[in-house]
Design an enzyme around this catalytic site. Structure first.
Site, PDB file in Angstrom:
ATOM      1  N   ASP A 158       0.969  -1.180  -0.093  1.00 54.00           N
ATOM      2  CA  ASP A 158      -0.011   0.104   0.010  1.00 54.00           C
ATOM      3  C   ASP A 158       0.906   1.024   0.135  1.00 54.00           C
ATOM      4  OD1 ASP A 158       0.769  -0.621   3.109  1.00 54.00           O
ATOM      5  OD2 ASP A 158      -0.578   1.189   3.252  1.00 54.00           O
ATOM      6  N   ASP A 199       5.722   0.161   3.234  1.00 56.10           N
ATOM      7  CA  ASP A 199       6.059  -0.899   4.056  1.00 56.10           C
ATOM      8  C   ASP A 199       5.533  -2.173   2.853  1.00 56.10           C
ATOM      9  OD1 ASP A 199       3.298  -0.914   3.979  1.00 56.10           O
ATOM     10  OD2 ASP A 199       3.372  -0.342   6.060  1.00 56.10           O
ATOM     11  N   TYR A 204      -5.347   0.578   9.635  1.00 53.07           N
ATOM     12  CA  TYR A 204      -6.514   1.080   8.674  1.00 53.07           C
ATOM     13  C   TYR A 204      -7.903   0.395   9.357  1.00 53.07           C
ATOM     14  CZ  TYR A 204      -3.359   2.063   4.665  1.00 53.07           C
ATOM     15  OH  TYR A 204      -2.387   2.472   3.894  1.00 53.07           O
ATOM     16  N   GLU A 234       5.585   9.848   2.818  1.00 59.03           N
ATOM     17  CA  GLU A 234       5.255   8.383   2.872  1.00 59.03           C
ATOM     18  C   GLU A 234       4.250   8.727   1.694  1.00 59.03           C
ATOM     19  OE1 GLU A 234       4.664   4.073   4.545  1.00 59.03           O
ATOM     20  OE2 GLU A 234       3.969   5.920   5.781  1.00 59.03           O
TER      21      GLU A 234
END
Length: 528
Positions: free
Chosen positions: A94, A97, A246, A492
């Site tokens: 995603d 990572d 999430y 990120e």
């Protein structure tokens, strides 16, 4: 050591009011539209479109194909699912990572599919349709694998806690690859609903070019929706490993409505429309008035899709409910345009929409997409958007969406592009494991779990690999941005940041081409 937890939502307020915004800043009333800084940049939307689609190749997990264009990446995650006796090789990482999180991955594929449905012609003219379809299929191929039986969906591979303990390339992964699933005893209606939406939307994309594959996707989508609706529950309550990353703050009702509406678009089966109509009130579809659209909160996208049904004669019998959906859709759009009566999205001094500190660009990209889609809808139906601050035509809406995209591409106080690899200046120290360590293709020597932290994470030098097309989290509420690898709130990038921009870039490219054509054909005017 970085702790890049992805949770970006505050919990719902306790009050019963149906009109709200997460992290609402009550003290701030915006009384004017801030202008985007005009830096005189000549923006190349075609280049931005090409680069945005390259990003998804950087995020691929599994065995990479022969035509892989991002050559600093190599095969990874080739034993995913092995411990559980299921093939879960493939899909997308995603962000920076190596966990494969099902909910944001599904939303990414839904948005890529919606982009192609709305802007297929523009993407094709730009020569990028094949790459857009490949990006969708990389995700849907994985969802087919992950949906191993009607009421079982594998929801995640790896876990955030152990994954974030290490800083290493995906090709070297030594972290846990345990897989987690939802089923009848551990339901996840939000995840099932979003994955159903992704596969239904993708089935529309493949309907003409690959009808067999389209039918297969639709079969899975219908099964997943039935599963999610019959066995109701939030996936993060039955899968604690995802809660810090999430969590489904909005619950599952928005995803069930969203999944049903996409199934209606894909099948034209009235039962799915009736689901959206009959559950409009009790599921919040006509109740919640939103100022954000994201991997968690689908209401604004759902409401805009429902509003577009009003122009079709066959939907007149549901006109009252669809009008309520449209009212909430227009609340979202007007709040972005700063034309609501008191409840608007905040903006930075430079004019960027600002929802919250962590990865704010995800909300900017989804807003730009929904504004662009609705602008086209108003143009084609000869309508205007009605806001408290007056009516707004399609050109003004598209103009504001363009201002947000232009900010992303460099027309901003920092004079930096937040789309990595685009323009003369962009983030060079993106918080991304693979990009920040020497490419596996250049140096196949094993880099262990903490070696990356020791030797690569803290380096001042730019990343050795450019994460082309990634949209980073972006600046703070004052337009400030610090390009440091450890500043994961800003540096990120995530797949669902970039996905909504693909179609918007294509639309703006078409618009620029038309403007150039019109200018070229204007008669010459002489004076002396």
């Amino acid at each position: 050591m970085a702790m890049e937890k992805k949770q970006q939502h505050q919990c719902y307020g306790a009050g019963p009011k149906p009109t709200f915004r997460f992290a609402k800043h009550w003290a701030v009333l915006l009384i004017s539209i801030f202008p985007i800084l005009n830096t005189g940049l000549a923006l190349d939307y075609g280049d931005a479109l090409k680069k945005s689609l390259l990003y998804f190749e950087s995020q691929r997990s599994g065995r990479l194909p022969y035509n892989q264009r991002v050559t600093w990446r190599h095969h990874s995650g080739l034993t995913d699912g092995l411990e559980q006796g299921v093939d879960l090789v493939g899909g997308y990482y995603d962000a920076g990572d190596h966990v494969k999180f099902g909910l944001p991955m599904a939303f990414t594929v839904t948005m890529l599919s919606w982009t192609v449905i709305e802007f297929q012609h523009q993407i094709a003219v730009a020569g990028e349709l094949e790459h857009a379809i490949e990006a969708i299929k990389w995700g849907t191929d994985y969802f087919i694998k992950a949906h191993t039986s009607p009421n079982v969906l594998w929801a995640e591979v790896g876990d955030g806690d152990t994954d974030h303990y290490c800083w290493q390339r995906p090709e070297d992964m030594t972290t846990s690859r345990q897989a987690y699933r939802i089923d009848e005893n551990n339901p996840g209606s939000d995840l099932a609903g979003e994955t159903a939406a992704a596969m239904a939307a993708a089935s529309i994309v493949f309907k003409k070019t690959n009808p067999h594959y389209s039918h297969l996707l639709l079969h899975h989508a219908q099964q997943l929706f039935e599963f999610g609706d019959k066995y109701r529950g939030k996936y993060d309550e039955n899968m604690g490993v995802v809660k810090s990353y999430y969590a489904s703050v909005s619950g599952y009702k928005d995803e069930l409505l969203w999944g049903a509406l996409w199934l209606y678009k894909a099948t034209d089966n009235e039962k799915y429309l009736e689901y959206v109509i009959n559950n409009a009130h009790c599921f919040g579809g006509t109740g919640w008035a939103m100022e954000e659209f994201s991997w968690d909160v689908k209401y604004a996208g759902l409401q805009i899709m429902a509003a577009k049904l009003l122009v079709e004669e066959k939907h007149r019998e549901h006109g009252d409910t669809l009008e309520q959906y449209r009212s909430k859709a227009e609340h979202y759009l007007c709040s972005c345009l700063n034309k609501n009566n008191g409840t608007n999205v905040n903006r930075t001094p430079g004019g960027l929409l600002h929802i919250r500190q962590w990865n704010n660009m995800q909300y900017v990209s989804t807003a730009a997409f929904l504004l662009t889609v609705y602008s086209d809808f108003l143009l084609n139906s000869n309508q205007k958007l009605k806001c408290h601050g007056g009516s707004v035509d399609h050109e003004e809406i598209l103009g504001f969406a363009k201002s947000q995209v232009d900010y992303i591409l460099g027309s901003n106080p920092m004079n930096t592009s937040y789309l990595v690899g685009y323009g003369p200046k962009y983030p060079a120290r993106v918080h991304h494991r693979g990009a920040s360590i020497v490419s596996y293709r250049e140096n196949k020597g094993f880099i262990g779990c903490t070696q990356g932290y020791d030797n690569w994470y803290g380096r001042e030098e730019p990343n050795p690999n450019v994460l082309v097309g990634a949209l980073v989290g972006g600046p703070d509420c004052q337009d400030n941005f610090t390009d440091q690898r450890s500043n994961y709130m800003q540096t990120e990038a995530c797949t669902y940041n970039t996905a909504p921009l693909v179609g918007v870039f294509a639309k703006l490219l078409q618009m620029e081409g038309q403007k150039s054509h019109d200018n070229h054909n204007q008669p010459l005017v002489a004076s002396y």
